[in-house]
Design a protein around this motif. Structure first.
Motif, PDB file in Angstrom:
ATOM      1  N   THR A  52      -5.856   9.169   3.589  1.00  0.00           N
ATOM      2  CA  THR A  52      -5.767  10.427   4.331  1.00  0.00           C
ATOM      3  C   THR A  52      -6.442  11.561   3.568  1.00  0.00           C
ATOM      4  N   MET A  53      -6.228  11.613   2.262  1.00  0.00           N
ATOM      5  CA  MET A  53      -6.875  12.657   1.468  1.00  0.00           C
ATOM      6  C   MET A  53      -8.398  12.527   1.515  1.00  0.00           C
ATOM      7  N   LEU A  54      -8.888  11.303   1.403  1.00  0.00           N
ATOM      8  CA  LEU A  54     -10.343  11.098   1.473  1.00  0.00           C
ATOM      9  C   LEU A  54     -10.905  11.514   2.829  1.00  0.00           C
ATOM     10  N   MET A  55     -10.237  11.106   3.885  1.00  0.00           N
ATOM     11  CA  MET A  55     -10.729  11.395   5.233  1.00  0.00           C
ATOM     12  C   MET A  55     -10.681  12.900   5.528  1.00  0.00           C
ATOM     13  N   GLU A  56      -9.645  13.586   5.058  1.00  0.00           N
ATOM     14  CA  GLU A  56      -9.538  15.016   5.326  1.00  0.00           C
ATOM     15  C   GLU A  56     -10.475  15.853   4.463  1.00  0.00           C
ATOM     16  N   ARG A  57     -10.888  15.333   3.332  1.00  0.00           N
ATOM     17  CA  ARG A  57     -11.797  16.063   2.458  1.00  0.00           C
ATOM     18  C   ARG A  57     -13.253  15.922   2.902  1.00  0.00           C
ATOM     19  N   GLY A  58     -13.492  15.239   3.994  1.00  0.00           N
ATOM     20  CA  GLY A  58     -14.846  15.115   4.523  1.00  0.00           C
ATOM     21  C   GLY A  58     -15.546  13.824   4.134  1.00  0.00           C
ATOM     22  N   LEU A  59     -14.869  12.966   3.381  1.00  0.00           N
ATOM     23  CA  LEU A  59     -15.449  11.681   3.003  1.00  0.00           C
ATOM     24  C   LEU A  59     -15.020  10.603   3.995  1.00  0.00           C
ATOM     25  N   LYS A  60     -15.262  10.880   5.253  1.00  0.00           N
ATOM     26  CA  LYS A  60     -14.831   9.960   6.310  1.00  0.00           C
ATOM     27  C   LYS A  60     -15.650   8.675   6.196  1.00  0.00           C
ATOM     28  N   TRP A  61     -15.003   7.624   5.783  1.00  0.00           N
ATOM     29  CA  TRP A  61     -15.680   6.358   5.552  1.00  0.00           C
ATOM     30  C   TRP A  61     -15.480   5.377   6.706  1.00  0.00           C
ATOM     31  N   SER A  62     -14.577   5.705   7.622  1.00  0.00           N
ATOM     32  CA  SER A  62     -14.255   4.818   8.740  1.00  0.00           C
ATOM     33  C   SER A  62     -14.312   5.602  10.049  1.00  0.00           C
ATOM     34  N   GLU A  63     -14.696   4.900  11.116  1.00  0.00           N
ATOM     35  CA  GLU A  63     -14.698   5.526  12.450  1.00  0.00           C
ATOM     36  C   GLU A  63     -13.293   5.907  12.892  1.00  0.00           C
ATOM     37  N   SER A  64     -12.337   5.119  12.475  1.00  0.00           N
ATOM     38  CA  SER A  64     -10.972   5.261  12.950  1.00  0.00           C
ATOM     39  C   SER A  64     -10.044   5.660  11.808  1.00  0.00           C
ATOM     40  N   TYR A  65      -8.994   6.382  12.142  1.00  0.00           N
ATOM     41  CA  TYR A  65      -7.963   6.682  11.164  1.00  0.00           C
ATOM     42  C   TYR A  65      -6.906   5.579  11.138  1.00  0.00           C
ATOM     43  N   PHE A  66      -6.700   4.912  12.272  1.00  0.00           N
ATOM     44  CA  PHE A  66      -5.657   3.899  12.375  1.00  0.00           C
ATOM     45  C   PHE A  66      -6.066   2.564  11.766  1.00  0.00           C
ATOM     46  N   ALA A  67      -7.294   2.139  11.948  1.00  0.00           N
ATOM     47  CA  ALA A  67      -7.735   0.812  11.502  1.00  0.00           C
ATOM     48  C   ALA A  67      -7.537   0.591  10.003  1.00  0.00           C
ATOM     49  N   PRO A  68      -7.885   1.563   9.133  1.00  0.00           N
ATOM     50  CA  PRO A  68      -7.613   1.326   7.708  1.00  0.00           C
ATOM     51  C   PRO A  68      -6.122   1.203   7.402  1.00  0.00           C
ATOM     52  N   ILE A  69      -5.301   1.974   8.097  1.00  0.00           N
ATOM     53  CA  ILE A  69      -3.858   1.889   7.870  1.00  0.00           C
ATOM     54  C   ILE A  69      -3.333   0.520   8.306  1.00  0.00           C
ATOM     55  N   ALA A  70      -3.879  -0.026   9.382  1.00  0.00           N
ATOM     56  CA  ALA A  70      -3.484  -1.371   9.818  1.00  0.00           C
ATOM     57  C   ALA A  70      -3.840  -2.399   8.744  1.00  0.00           C
ATOM     58  N   ILE A  71      -5.016  -2.253   8.143  1.00  0.00           N
ATOM     59  CA  ILE A  71      -5.411  -3.175   7.074  1.00  0.00           C
ATOM     60  C   ILE A  71      -4.482  -3.017   5.865  1.00  0.00           C
ATOM     61  N   PHE A  72      -4.154  -1.777   5.515  1.00  0.00           N
ATOM     62  CA  PHE A  72      -3.236  -1.553   4.399  1.00  0.00           C
ATOM     63  C   PHE A  72      -1.888  -2.210   4.680  1.00  0.00           C
ATOM     64  N   MET A  73      -1.443  -2.122   5.926  1.00  0.00           N
ATOM     65  CA  MET A  73      -0.170  -2.716   6.310  1.00  0.00           C
ATOM     66  C   MET A  73      -0.212  -4.236   6.108  1.00  0.00           C
ATOM     67  N   ALA A  74      -1.289  -4.870   6.552  1.00  0.00           N
ATOM     68  CA  ALA A  74      -1.403  -6.327   6.412  1.00  0.00           C
ATOM     69  C   ALA A  74      -1.493  -6.733   4.946  1.00  0.00           C
ATOM     70  N   VAL A  75      -2.225  -5.972   4.150  1.00  0.00           N
ATOM     71  CA  VAL A  75      -2.335  -6.275   2.720  1.00  0.00           C
ATOM     72  C   VAL A  75      -0.983  -6.131   2.042  1.00  0.00           C
ATOM     73  N   CYS A  76      -0.247  -5.093   2.381  1.00  0.00           N
ATOM     74  CA  CYS A  76       1.068  -4.878   1.773  1.00  0.00           C
ATOM     75  C   CYS A  76       2.068  -5.937   2.218  1.00  0.00           C
ATOM     76  N   TYR A  77       1.951  -6.409   3.443  1.00  0.00           N
ATOM     77  CA  TYR A  77       2.816  -7.509   3.884  1.00  0.00           C
ATOM     78  C   TYR A  77       2.499  -8.771   3.088  1.00  0.00           C
ATOM     79  N   LEU A  78       1.215  -9.003   2.824  1.00  0.00           N
ATOM     80  CA  LEU A  78       0.816 -10.151   2.011  1.00  0.00           C
ATOM     81  C   LEU A  78       1.357 -10.007   0.589  1.00  0.00           C
ATOM     82  N   VAL A  79       1.315  -8.791   0.040  1.00  0.00           N
ATOM     83  CA  VAL A  79       1.898  -8.533  -1.284  1.00  0.00           C
ATOM     84  C   VAL A  79       3.390  -8.834  -1.257  1.00  0.00           C
TER      85      VAL A  79
END
Length: 169
Positions: A52-79
């Protein structure tokens, strides 16, 4: 268990009604699972905050805000899965049936959603307009969901094998 709930339990046993299966963990497993959950949620919160900090500071690296969070969720579930398995608290004393069924659903749903998200009209691309494509990130999420399901199935199989070899001795 109160007398009323015990009577209801006995009634279901006698009449042959199906008793809802519930995952049962001993106290040690509950504590260890809670520790694993705290680790996974801490990692998830940190990743979401950094993203969120990266995206709000103008370093938008992804088209979507939700898709990276979904990936983080899956990675954390795997952890969580791997840490719980390492601590011996992934499967309850009631067995692996519920976790295996959930894992099979993960694999099937992940595969179905991958097939549904393949769009013949729009070409598949990883980078779109200088950012990581939303479609690519969601595909990665579904792949991670499938991986979580397969890991759970493998861990359940290993757990069942170790239980069988422990009973034979």
């Amino acid at each position: 268990m109160s007398m009323k709930s015990f009577d209801k339990f006995c009634e279901k046993l006698i009449t042959g009604e199906p008793i809802p299966q519930k995952e049962i963990f001993d106290e040690r497993q509950s504590v260890l699972r809670t520790k694993s959950l705290v680790i996974a949620l801490t990692v998830f919160g940190s990743l979401c905050a950094a993203n969120t900090m990266l995206m709000e500071r103008g370093l938008k690296w992804s088209e979507s805000y939700f898709a990276p969070i979904a990936i983080f969720m899956a990675v954390c579930y795997l952890v969580f899965l791997l840490d719980s398995a390492r601590r011996g608290a992934l499967f309850g004393v009631s067995g692996t049936a519920k976790a295996t069924m959930t894992a099979i659903l993960f694999v099937v749903q992940g595969a179905v959603f991958i097939l549904l998200n393949i769009d013949d009209e729009e070409p598949f691309c990883v980078i779109k307009d200088g950012m990581v494509s939303k479609v690519f990130l969601m595909m990665m999420f579904f792949v991670l969901v499938i991986v979580c399901g397969i890991v759970t199935i493998v861990l359940a199989h290993k757990f069942n094998k170790s239980q069988e070899s422990g009973e034979e001795k």
